[in-house]
Write a protein that holds these residues in place. Structure first.
Motif, PDB file in Angstrom:
ATOM      1  N   ASN A   1     -29.278  47.848  35.099  1.00 13.99           N
ATOM      2  CA  ASN A   1     -29.799  46.798  35.968  1.00 13.99           C
ATOM      3  C   ASN A   1     -29.672  45.422  35.324  1.00 13.99           C
ATOM      4  O   ASN A   1     -30.510  44.538  35.536  1.00 13.99           O
ATOM      5  N   GLY A   2     -28.599  45.269  34.517  1.00 13.44           N
ATOM      6  CA  GLY A   2     -28.345  43.994  33.867  1.00 13.44           C
ATOM      7  C   GLY A   2     -27.802  42.957  34.825  1.00 13.44           C
ATOM      8  O   GLY A   2     -27.806  43.142  36.048  1.00 13.44           O
ATOM      9  N   PRO A   3     -27.254  41.838  34.281  1.00 17.34           N
ATOM     10  CA  PRO A   3     -26.787  40.745  35.145  1.00 17.34           C
ATOM     11  C   PRO A   3     -25.503  41.054  35.877  1.00 17.34           C
ATOM     12  O   PRO A   3     -25.114  40.313  36.771  1.00 17.34           O
ATOM     13  N   GLY A   4     -24.784  42.145  35.499  1.00 15.87           N
ATOM     14  CA  GLY A   4     -23.557  42.496  36.208  1.00 15.87           C
ATOM     15  C   GLY A   4     -22.322  41.884  35.572  1.00 15.87           C
ATOM     16  O   GLY A   4     -22.384  41.131  34.585  1.00 15.87           O
ATOM     17  N   PHE A   5     -21.151  42.199  36.182  1.00 13.03           N
ATOM     18  CA  PHE A   5     -19.857  41.733  35.692  1.00 13.03           C
ATOM     19  C   PHE A   5     -19.292  40.699  36.634  1.00 13.03           C
ATOM     20  O   PHE A   5     -19.407  40.838  37.856  1.00 13.03           O
ATOM     21  N   ASP A   6     -18.649  39.706  36.091  1.00 12.29           N
ATOM     22  CA  ASP A   6     -17.984  38.708  36.927  1.00 12.29           C
ATOM     23  C   ASP A   6     -16.612  39.172  37.370  1.00 12.29           C
ATOM     24  O   ASP A   6     -16.073  38.711  38.352  1.00 12.29           O
ATOM     25  N   ASN A   7     -16.020  40.088  36.616  1.00  5.91           N
ATOM     26  CA  ASN A   7     -14.622  40.492  36.861  1.00  5.91           C
ATOM     27  C   ASN A   7     -14.547  41.976  37.094  1.00  5.91           C
ATOM     28  O   ASN A   7     -13.697  42.666  36.576  1.00  5.91           O
ATOM     29  N   GLU A   8     -15.505  42.498  37.871  1.00  8.32           N
ATOM     30  CA  GLU A   8     -15.642  43.945  37.999  1.00  8.32           C
ATOM     31  C   GLU A   8     -14.439  44.545  38.698  1.00  8.32           C
ATOM     32  O   GLU A   8     -13.791  43.948  39.519  1.00  8.32           O
ATOM     33  N   GLY A   9     -14.163  45.812  38.294  1.00 10.31           N
ATOM     34  CA  GLY A   9     -13.130  46.580  38.948  1.00 10.31           C
ATOM     35  C   GLY A   9     -11.727  46.267  38.520  1.00 10.31           C
ATOM     36  O   GLY A   9     -10.782  46.844  38.980  1.00 10.31           O
ATOM     37  N   GLN A  10     -11.498  45.310  37.624  1.00  9.95           N
ATOM     38  CA  GLN A  10     -10.158  44.961  37.199  1.00  9.95           C
ATOM     39  C   GLN A  10      -9.991  45.331  35.730  1.00  9.95           C
ATOM     40  O   GLN A  10     -10.924  45.291  34.930  1.00  9.95           O
ATOM     41  N   SER A  11      -8.749  45.712  35.388  1.00  9.29           N
ATOM     42  CA  SER A  11      -8.492  46.124  34.020  1.00  9.29           C
ATOM     43  C   SER A  11      -8.756  45.018  33.029  1.00  9.29           C
ATOM     44  O   SER A  11      -9.149  45.241  31.900  1.00  9.29           O
ATOM     45  N   GLY A  12      -8.554  43.773  33.482  1.00  8.70           N
ATOM     46  CA  GLY A  12      -8.798  42.659  32.574  1.00  8.70           C
ATOM     47  C   GLY A  12     -10.255  42.516  32.218  1.00  8.70           C
ATOM     48  O   GLY A  12     -10.611  41.911  31.225  1.00  8.70           O
ATOM     49  N   GLY A  13     -11.175  43.091  33.040  1.00 12.31           N
ATOM     50  CA  GLY A  13     -12.595  43.001  32.766  1.00 12.31           C
ATOM     51  C   GLY A  13     -13.114  44.089  31.852  1.00 12.31           C
ATOM     52  O   GLY A  13     -14.289  44.116  31.550  1.00 12.31           O
ATOM     53  N   LEU A  14     -12.306  45.037  31.417  1.00 12.59           N
ATOM     54  CA  LEU A  14     -12.759  46.113  30.545  1.00 12.59           C
ATOM     55  C   LEU A  14     -12.814  45.614  29.108  1.00 12.59           C
ATOM     56  O   LEU A  14     -11.859  45.030  28.600  1.00 12.59           O
ATOM     57  N   GLY A  15     -13.948  45.894  28.425  1.00  9.51           N
ATOM     58  CA  GLY A  15     -14.039  45.578  27.014  1.00  9.51           C
ATOM     59  C   GLY A  15     -13.240  46.564  26.182  1.00  9.51           C
ATOM     60  O   GLY A  15     -12.599  47.490  26.697  1.00  9.51           O
ATOM     61  N   THR A  16     -13.328  46.387  24.863  1.00 11.46           N
ATOM     62  CA  THR A  16     -12.551  47.257  23.968  1.00 11.46           C
ATOM     63  C   THR A  16     -12.955  48.710  24.129  1.00 11.46           C
ATOM     64  O   THR A  16     -12.103  49.594  24.263  1.00 11.46           O
ATOM     65  N   GLY A  17     -14.271  48.993  24.133  1.00 11.27           N
ATOM     66  CA  GLY A  17     -14.737  50.371  24.248  1.00 11.27           C
ATOM     67  C   GLY A  17     -14.328  51.002  25.567  1.00 11.27           C
ATOM     68  O   GLY A  17     -13.802  52.119  25.596  1.00 11.27           O
ATOM     69  N   LEU A  18     -14.562  50.295  26.686  1.00 11.12           N
ATOM     70  CA  LEU A  18     -14.191  50.845  27.989  1.00 11.12           C
ATOM     71  C   LEU A  18     -12.689  50.982  28.126  1.00 11.12           C
ATOM     72  O   LEU A  18     -12.192  51.942  28.725  1.00 11.12           O
ATOM     73  N   HIS A  19     -11.953  50.031  27.583  1.00 14.40           N
ATOM     74  CA  HIS A  19     -10.490  50.118  27.657  1.00 14.40           C
ATOM     75  C   HIS A  19      -9.984  51.339  26.892  1.00 14.40           C
ATOM     76  O   HIS A  19      -9.057  52.028  27.340  1.00 14.40           O
ATOM     77  N   ASN A  20     -10.577  51.617  25.754  1.00 13.56           N
ATOM     78  CA  ASN A  20     -10.169  52.795  24.982  1.00 13.56           C
ATOM     79  C   ASN A  20     -10.459  54.081  25.750  1.00 13.56           C
ATOM     80  O   ASN A  20      -9.625  55.003  25.781  1.00 13.56           O
ATOM     81  N   VAL A  21     -11.647  54.167  26.375  1.00 11.78           N
ATOM     82  CA  VAL A  21     -11.980  55.357  27.154  1.00 11.78           C
ATOM     83  C   VAL A  21     -11.031  55.503  28.342  1.00 11.78           C
ATOM     84  O   VAL A  21     -10.522  56.596  28.627  1.00 11.78           O
ATOM     85  N   ASP A  22     -10.762  54.394  29.048  1.00 12.05           N
ATOM     86  CA  ASP A  22      -9.869  54.437  30.207  1.00 12.05           C
ATOM     87  C   ASP A  22      -8.460  54.888  29.793  1.00 12.05           C
ATOM     88  O   ASP A  22      -7.852  55.731  30.452  1.00 12.05           O
ATOM     89  N   SER A  23      -7.958  54.335  28.693  1.00 14.03           N
ATOM     90  CA  SER A  23      -6.625  54.715  28.210  1.00 14.03           C
ATOM     91  C   SER A  23      -6.592  56.174  27.799  1.00 14.03           C
ATOM     92  O   SER A  23      -5.617  56.900  28.076  1.00 14.03           O
TER      93      SER A  23
END
Length: 603
Positions: free
Chosen positions: A536-558
């Motif tokens: 329930n944080g402030p949310g993402f400004d760039n949600e749903g796009q690969s460019g919005g994934l951080g290092t940890g999420l990008h590693n999991v997605d890859s």
């Protein structure tokens, strides 16, 4: 021996015997017709000559096509005429039945407005407001029974269709003739929906195989006094369409329940012959009663008028075709076999099942084509093996690189947490507990035993991480885990949830000004495993796009995409409370076997 092997051996024997017959015929031809034998030897080495003979022998095909097209066109014309005739007959029959049903509605309407009926029912409704002496009530009931008996014993055609009449008050008491039995489905009649107040309504069910029409008895002062139900005689109803052959005319309701049919055993069952082969079905819906009238015409009956012509044309065509076919088989046998085998093997090659063509002994263009195919398949198999080995090595290297990035990233964030807590006395007291949780987490991450762990084990690891973060955020952090029992033994890649939960803590809870909540849910959708991590944080400004994934999420997605393909991976969405939902999609894996929607419905 399996059925498949028996079938394969049968085909081999059949082809062998057929080949022996062809060889025998060729020997006879060689003995009797030397010039023809010499010509056949020339044909064996020239595909052009083979095709010339084939095209010459196939001149009968246009004749077959013309005959067949003429037959089909004639059949369609006759079918249309007879279908139109059947439709007109259906309309006439429906009008006749509907006329009888309208008379039944009028009988009901007259009874509903009969003063004797209303007087008796008013007394049943309220004996104080509408009093009646015992003698008068007895007289009124007798008058009512005489009226009902008159309706049932009348000489008119319409009255002959009435099998029984029941008049019900609001207390389940009913009036009828002495010959009538008990109503089978009173409760259904009681709740029968009426489209219009005071108008007859045809029931969508039957009572003792009888079609029912009912009407409410309404008084302007007291309101509903009860209702009247008329049961139609099933035999009389069937006489209305007696001209139809048996099992070709049906009366159904909107739910396909058969209300009337020539075969009494079918009444009450569902009509399921909408897609019956070799049958033309005519259907007509009554706007007044809601009944559906269905007539069926067999296509065999439609074709009788053209069968004589069809038999004659077919006989001539078949004789000509048989002569041409016999000659074609004798000549084209050695041509078509290699080509058919080559075509079959090429279709298998499209499905990555490669086989070489064997037994090709001819030296003409077909033989050269078969040999070229064998060389192509051999080279292609070699290249596939080389490319496959290279892709496997590349994927293994990429997976190792991603897994090497996970542990340092987590260690950096955890040490940063310890550093933040070390500045306070309370934090220093918590550091030993934090160290024990870190030891538990790193033991899990470096413990050998494969790249996949049960879901409940990975959840325990994630829970330990959240407990570790609880020391830092205290009351600002709480979490809830929704893990159904059926998913506890599902295998998932090791260390796949921690980066997602860490992302929720760092980018959601840390920047939130309210009490933080993390919810982890596990469920399935379209035979795929879905894991949601919501904060329930402030949310993402760039949600749903690969460019919005951080290092940890990008590693999991890859990592997920490398393991299971581009269909799977991570999606980032906004929650209903302006927070963030990280959605992880992957196949369901049980005991090393993937259970995804590809096994049920090809993507």
């Amino acid at each position: 021996m399996s059925n498949k092997n028996i079938e394969k051996r049968g085909r081999v024997h059949y082809n062998y015997y057929r080949f022996e017959v062809i060889v025998l015929v060729f020997k006879i031809i060689n003995l009797l017709f030397a010039p023809i034998v010499k010509l056949l030897r020339m044909i064996r080495t020239k595909l052009l000559l083979k095709m010339i003979i084939v095209y010459s022998l196939l001149t009968v095909i246009p004749l077959t096509l013309v005959t067949g097209i003429s037959y089909l066109n004639s059949q369609k014309i006759i079918e249309k005429k007879i279908a139109d005739s059947a439709n007109r007959t259906l309309i006439e029959t429906v009008d006749k039945i509907e006329g009888i049903l309208q008379v039944m509605e009028k009988v009901l309407d007259d009874l509903a407005n009969d003063q004797v009926v209303k007087t008796l029912l008013k007394n049943d409704y309220d004996k104080i407001t509408y009093p009646m002496t015992e003698a008068r009530r007895h007289e009124t009931e007798s008058t009512l029974k005489e009226t009902l008996n008159l309706q049932l014993s009348g000489d008119s055609i319409e009255e002959a269709f009435i099998n029984s009449i029941y008049i019900f008050n609001n207390t389940e008491k009913y009036y009828t003739t002495e010959t009538n039995g008990k109503v089978q489905y009173y409760d259904a009649l009681k709740v029968l929906p009426y489209d219009k107040e005071g108008r007859p309504q045809w029931a969508f069910f039957m009572d003792n195989s009888q079609i029912i029409c009912s009407i409410e008895i309404i008084d302007n002062v007291t309101g509903k006094l009860g209702f009247i139900a008329i049961m139609l005689n099933p035999d009389k109803v069937r006489q209305l369409y007696a001209g139809y052959p048996e099992n070709t005319f049906y009366v159904t309701n909107d739910f396909n329940l058969i209300l009337s049919a020539s075969n009494l055993e079918e009444v009450g069952s569902l009509f399921t012959d909408y897609s019956k082969p070799e049958t033309i079905l005519n259907r007509r819906v009554s706007k007044d009663t809601g009944f559906i009238y269905i007539s069926m015409v067999s296509t065999e009956d439609l074709n009788k008028e053209i069968k004589g012509l069809a038999y004659f044309s077919s006989t001539i065509t078949l004789i000509t075709w048989f002569v041409v076919l016999l000659l074609t088989i004798l000549i084209l046998k050695h041509i078509t076999n290699p080509l058919r085998r080559l075509s079959r093997l090429m279709r298998k090659a499209e499905k990555e099942h490669f086989e070489l063509i064997q037994g090709v002994k001819t030296e003409d263009e077909v033989g050269q084509l078969c040999h070229s195919y064998n060389r192509l398949i051999t080279e292609f198999q070699y290249l596939i093996q080389e490319v496959y080995k290279m892709e496997v090595l590349n994927k293994e290297a990429e997976l190792k690189l991603i897994k090497m990035q996970i542990n340092p990233h987590f260690l950096y964030n955890t040490l940063e947490t310890i550093s933040a807590l070390s500045v306070s006395d309370a934090g220093k007291e918590s550091i030993p507990q934090i160290t024990q949780l870190m030891a538990k987490i790193f033991r899990f991450s470096i413990t050998p035993g494969g790249d996949y762990v049960p879901m409940e084990t990975e959840i325990e690891f994630a829970n330990a991480y959240l407990q570790l973060q609880k020391f830092r955020f205290k009351e600002r952090l709480s979490w809830k885990i929704d893990l159904p029992d059926e998913f506890k033994r599902v295998k998932i890649p090791k260390l796949i949830l921690q980066p997602i939960i860490e992302n929720a803590v760092i980018h959601g809870i840390r920047h939130s000004s309210i009490k933080g909540m993390i919810i982890l849910r596990v469920y399935d959708m379209d035979y795929d495993l879905m894991i949601e991590v919501e904060d329930n944080g402030p949310g993402f400004d760039n949600e749903g796009q690969s460019g919005g994934l951080g290092t940890g999420l990008h590693n999991v997605d890859s990592r997920i995409r490398l393991l299971y393909g581009e269909t799977y991976g991570i999606s980032i969405l906004k929650s209903d409370e302006n927070g963030t939902v990280v959605l992880l999609r992957m196949p369901i894996q049980m005991n090393g076997e993937l259970i995804s929607n590809e096994n049920h419905d090809s993507r």
